[in-house]
Design a protein around this motif. Structure first.
Motif, PDB file in Angstrom:
ATOM      1  N   GLY A   1       0.839  -1.194   0.000  1.00 47.43           N
ATOM      2  CA  GLY A   1       0.000   0.000   0.000  1.00 47.43           C
ATOM      3  C   GLY A   1       0.874   1.244   0.000  1.00 47.43           C
ATOM      4  N   MET A   2       0.738   2.080   1.024  1.00 49.06           N
ATOM      5  CA  MET A   2       1.541   3.287   1.159  1.00 49.06           C
ATOM      6  C   MET A   2       2.843   3.039   1.906  1.00 49.06           C
ATOM      7  N   ASP A   3       3.029   1.829   2.428  1.00 47.09           N
ATOM      8  CA  ASP A   3       4.251   1.490   3.148  1.00 47.09           C
ATOM      9  C   ASP A   3       5.261   0.865   2.192  1.00 47.09           C
ATOM     10  N   SER A   4       6.528   0.999   2.509  1.00 51.52           N
ATOM     11  CA  SER A   4       7.577   0.431   1.669  1.00 51.52           C
ATOM     12  C   SER A   4       8.790   0.087   2.523  1.00 51.52           C
ATOM     13  N   ILE A   5       9.605  -0.805   1.993  1.00 49.47           N
ATOM     14  CA  ILE A   5      10.886  -1.192   2.602  1.00 49.47           C
ATOM     15  C   ILE A   5      11.927  -1.182   1.501  1.00 49.47           C
ATOM     16  N   THR A   6      13.022  -0.471   1.732  1.00 47.15           N
ATOM     17  CA  THR A   6      14.119  -0.414   0.783  1.00 47.15           C
ATOM     18  C   THR A   6      15.395  -0.867   1.479  1.00 47.15           C
ATOM     19  N   LEU A   7      16.109  -1.788   0.847  1.00 45.49           N
ATOM     20  CA  LEU A   7      17.386  -2.289   1.348  1.00 45.49           C
ATOM     21  C   LEU A   7      18.452  -2.036   0.299  1.00 45.49           C
ATOM     22  N   HIS A   8      19.548  -1.417   0.733  1.00 39.76           N
ATOM     23  CA  HIS A   8      20.713  -1.252  -0.135  1.00 39.76           C
ATOM     24  C   HIS A   8      21.838  -2.105   0.435  1.00 39.76           C
ATOM     25  N   LEU A   9      22.274  -3.068  -0.344  1.00 39.65           N
ATOM     26  CA  LEU A   9      23.307  -3.996   0.089  1.00 39.65           C
ATOM     27  C   LEU A   9      24.576  -3.742  -0.718  1.00 39.65           C
ATOM     28  N   GLU A  10      25.714  -3.737  -0.047  1.00 39.62           N
ATOM     29  CA  GLU A  10      26.994  -3.567  -0.722  1.00 39.62           C
ATOM     30  C   GLU A  10      28.121  -4.151   0.143  1.00 39.62           C
ATOM     31  N   ARG A  11      29.147  -4.561  -0.531  1.00 42.05           N
ATOM     32  CA  ARG A  11      30.363  -4.959   0.177  1.00 42.05           C
ATOM     33  C   ARG A  11      31.415  -3.904  -0.118  1.00 42.05           C
ATOM     34  N   THR A  12      31.874  -3.258   0.929  1.00 43.37           N
ATOM     35  CA  THR A  12      32.776  -2.132   0.774  1.00 43.37           C
ATOM     36  C   THR A  12      34.121  -2.423   1.411  1.00 43.37           C
TER      37      THR A  12
ATOM     38  N   TYR B   1       4.526   8.348  13.424  1.00 39.30           N
ATOM     39  CA  TYR B   1       4.315   9.783  13.291  1.00 39.30           C
ATOM     40  C   TYR B   1       2.870  10.021  12.873  1.00 39.30           C
ATOM     41  N   ASP B   2       2.292  11.080  13.414  1.00 40.53           N
ATOM     42  CA  ASP B   2       0.899  11.425  13.120  1.00 40.53           C
ATOM     43  C   ASP B   2       0.873  12.424  11.966  1.00 40.53           C
ATOM     44  N   ASP B   3       1.070  11.910  10.761  1.00 43.00           N
ATOM     45  CA  ASP B   3       1.046  12.742   9.560  1.00 43.00           C
ATOM     46  C   ASP B   3      -0.299  12.589   8.868  1.00 43.00           C
ATOM     47  N   GLN B   4      -0.931  13.700   8.556  1.00 43.86           N
ATOM     48  CA  GLN B   4      -2.231  13.667   7.899  1.00 43.86           C
ATOM     49  C   GLN B   4      -2.099  13.079   6.504  1.00 43.86           C
ATOM     50  N   GLY B   5      -2.990  12.131   6.164  1.00 45.77           N
ATOM     51  CA  GLY B   5      -2.977  11.501   4.859  1.00 45.77           C
ATOM     52  C   GLY B   5      -1.962  10.389   4.721  1.00 45.77           C
ATOM     53  N   ASP B   6      -1.321   9.984   5.806  1.00 46.70           N
ATOM     54  CA  ASP B   6      -0.323   8.924   5.756  1.00 46.70           C
ATOM     55  C   ASP B   6      -0.692   7.855   6.772  1.00 46.70           C
ATOM     56  N   THR B   7      -0.035   6.708   6.662  1.00 47.18           N
ATOM     57  CA  THR B   7      -0.295   5.625   7.610  1.00 47.18           C
ATOM     58  C   THR B   7       0.456   5.880   8.912  1.00 47.18           C
ATOM     59  N   ASP B   8      -0.002   5.203   9.966  1.00 46.71           N
ATOM     60  CA  ASP B   8       0.668   5.345  11.266  1.00 46.71           C
ATOM     61  C   ASP B   8       1.646   4.206  11.529  1.00 46.71           C
ATOM     62  N   THR B   9       2.051   3.504  10.459  1.00 44.78           N
ATOM     63  CA  THR B   9       3.018   2.419  10.611  1.00 44.78           C
ATOM     64  C   THR B   9       4.346   2.981  11.093  1.00 44.78           C
ATOM     65  N   PRO B  10       4.968   2.367  12.100  1.00 46.83           N
ATOM     66  CA  PRO B  10       6.285   2.855  12.537  1.00 46.83           C
ATOM     67  C   PRO B  10       7.269   2.852  11.372  1.00 46.83           C
ATOM     68  N   ARG B  11       8.115   3.859  11.319  1.00 47.79           N
ATOM     69  CA  ARG B  11       9.092   3.976  10.243  1.00 47.79           C
ATOM     70  C   ARG B  11      10.459   4.317  10.837  1.00 47.79           C
ATOM     71  N   GLY B  12      11.481   4.016  10.090  1.00 44.51           N
ATOM     72  CA  GLY B  12      12.817   4.327  10.578  1.00 44.51           C
ATOM     73  C   GLY B  12      13.878   3.986   9.554  1.00 44.51           C
ATOM     74  N   ASN B  13      15.120   4.288   9.905  1.00 46.92           N
ATOM     75  CA  ASN B  13      16.254   3.997   9.031  1.00 46.92           C
ATOM     76  C   ASN B  13      17.502   3.773   9.889  1.00 46.92           C
TER      77      ASN B  13
END
Length: 366
Positions: free
Chosen positions: A252-263, A321-333
């Motif tokens: 839906g409006m939620d997403s998960i992005t993973l960036h993988l690298e060997r440095t 976060y209580d953002d109008q028009g968005d989901t209340d799913t916890p988010r972070g990075n």
């Protein structure tokens, strides 16, 4: 339109006159009988008949009344006929004007240039318009992509479109590019577009099955995801000398992005004992005003060593976060540094427990 001699109007007018005849007769009788009684007695006494002349004004009253009725009737009938004539001329004016308008249109077309009439633009102008449209389309492609996906899901009653339906992997998560039935592109072929959104320069599109088969980073692709997430897209930057890939899942409006690298040059990790440098629960938004300046660099995207990484760390970085028009799913990075210089950068939404379970399925930690 009815004319003056119309039989229906004529009969109505004659009927009106017949109704007025008794009244006129009574008035005439009254005028004739209005003789002075004294004069009659005087004439009878003399023994001879005397002719009495009536005044002209008395005999003229009846004639004047009849004349007034005739004039009124003629005026009313003339007005009705005039109105009918005007309506008829208005109805016929449209047909008479059509040939005139056609002549005007032909004269205008003869005076205009041929390219203006046919709609053909000059080659230079057409090329400039195409270039402008191409530039605008490239800028708006990424902006409209999320809106198109949401419109497609809403039109399908919350379900994904048939051509994008995913097969389910062993954990019940949908996989539109997995080994269980996802369509795979040609190995090593450069791609320029993922679902209409431009990829980074020199990038190659990846399906989920291809990502899991990668010799270096395939073991770090998660096999467990929060319920409802479906694989959306993946790519690797081919111009980079280090193994890398970026994977994205949506719900839906939620997403998960993973960036993988060997440095070869891994970033420094934070001291987990110094919670002020990464714990979002200690501060309020806007963080630019509440987070101390010495912690802002690590607070934006802290890097944790895999041996220090645990559920409590995930809870410190996932916040609703209580953002109008968005989901209340916890988010972070945050980022996790594994042995061998493998770095995984996470940015997405889900409960802390769901994200922790996802990381436990990565890097052979199951």
């Amino acid at each position: 339109m009815r004319g003056y001699g119309d039989s229906e109007g004529k009969h109505a007018f004659e009927g009106k006159l017949r109704r007025k005849e008794p009244e006129r007769a009574m008035r005439l009788m009254e005028a004739l009988s209005d003789v002075d009684q004294a004069l009659l007695e005087r004439c009878a006494g003399n023994g001879r008949v005397t002719v009495c002349r009536r005044p002209l004004w008395r005999s003229a009253r009846a004639a004047a009344a009849v004349l007034c009725l005739a004039v009124a009737g003629a005026a009313s009938w003339g007005g009705y006929q005039l109105s009918q004539m005007k309506m008829g001329s208005a109805d016929s004016s449209g047909g008479n004007a059509a040939p005139y308008m056609e002549e005007i249109r032909e004269d205008i077309e003869e005076d205009m240039p041929q390219d203006a009439v046919t709609g053909e633009a000059a080659p230079e102008a057409a090329g400039a318009e195409d270039a402008a449209e191409a530039g605008e389309g490239g800028e708006q492609a990424c902006q409209t992509e999320d809106g198109k996906r949401m419109e497609g899901q809403e039109a399908d009653g919350g379900q994904m479109l048939p051509e994008k339906e995913a097969s389910e992997d062993k954990n019940g998560n949908q996989d539109r590019g997995g080994a269980e039935g996802g369509a795979m592109g040609e190995e090593g072929s450069p791609e320029t577009d993922v679902d209409g959104c431009p990829l980074p320069p020199q990038s190659q599109k990846l399906m989920l099955a291809q990502a899991r088969e990668d010799a270096v980073l395939g073991a770090y692709v998660p096999t467990a995801l929060p319920a409802g997430y479906a694989f959306e897209e993946g790519h690797r930057v081919t111009e980079s000398q280090e193994p890398n890939m970026t994977l994205c899942w949506i719900r839906g409006m939620d997403s998960i992005t993973l960036h993988l690298e060997r440095t070869a040059n891994p970033p420094a990790t934070v001291d987990v004992e110094e919670t002020e440098s990464y714990d979002q629960r200690l501060y309020e938004v806007p963080y630019g005003e509440t987070v101390p300046e010495e912690y802002r660099q690590t607070f934006d995207n802290p890097v944790f060593a895999v041996e220090d990484f645990n559920l409590e760390i995930v809870k410190s970085r996932m916040k609703s976060y209580d953002d109008q028009g968005d989901t209340d799913t916890p988010r972070g990075n945050f980022s996790v540094l594994y042995e061998g210089g493998v770095l995984i950068r996470f940015n997405g939404r889900g409960t802390a427990e769901e994200i922790w379970e996802m990381f436990c399925s990565m890097g052979g930690q199951e």
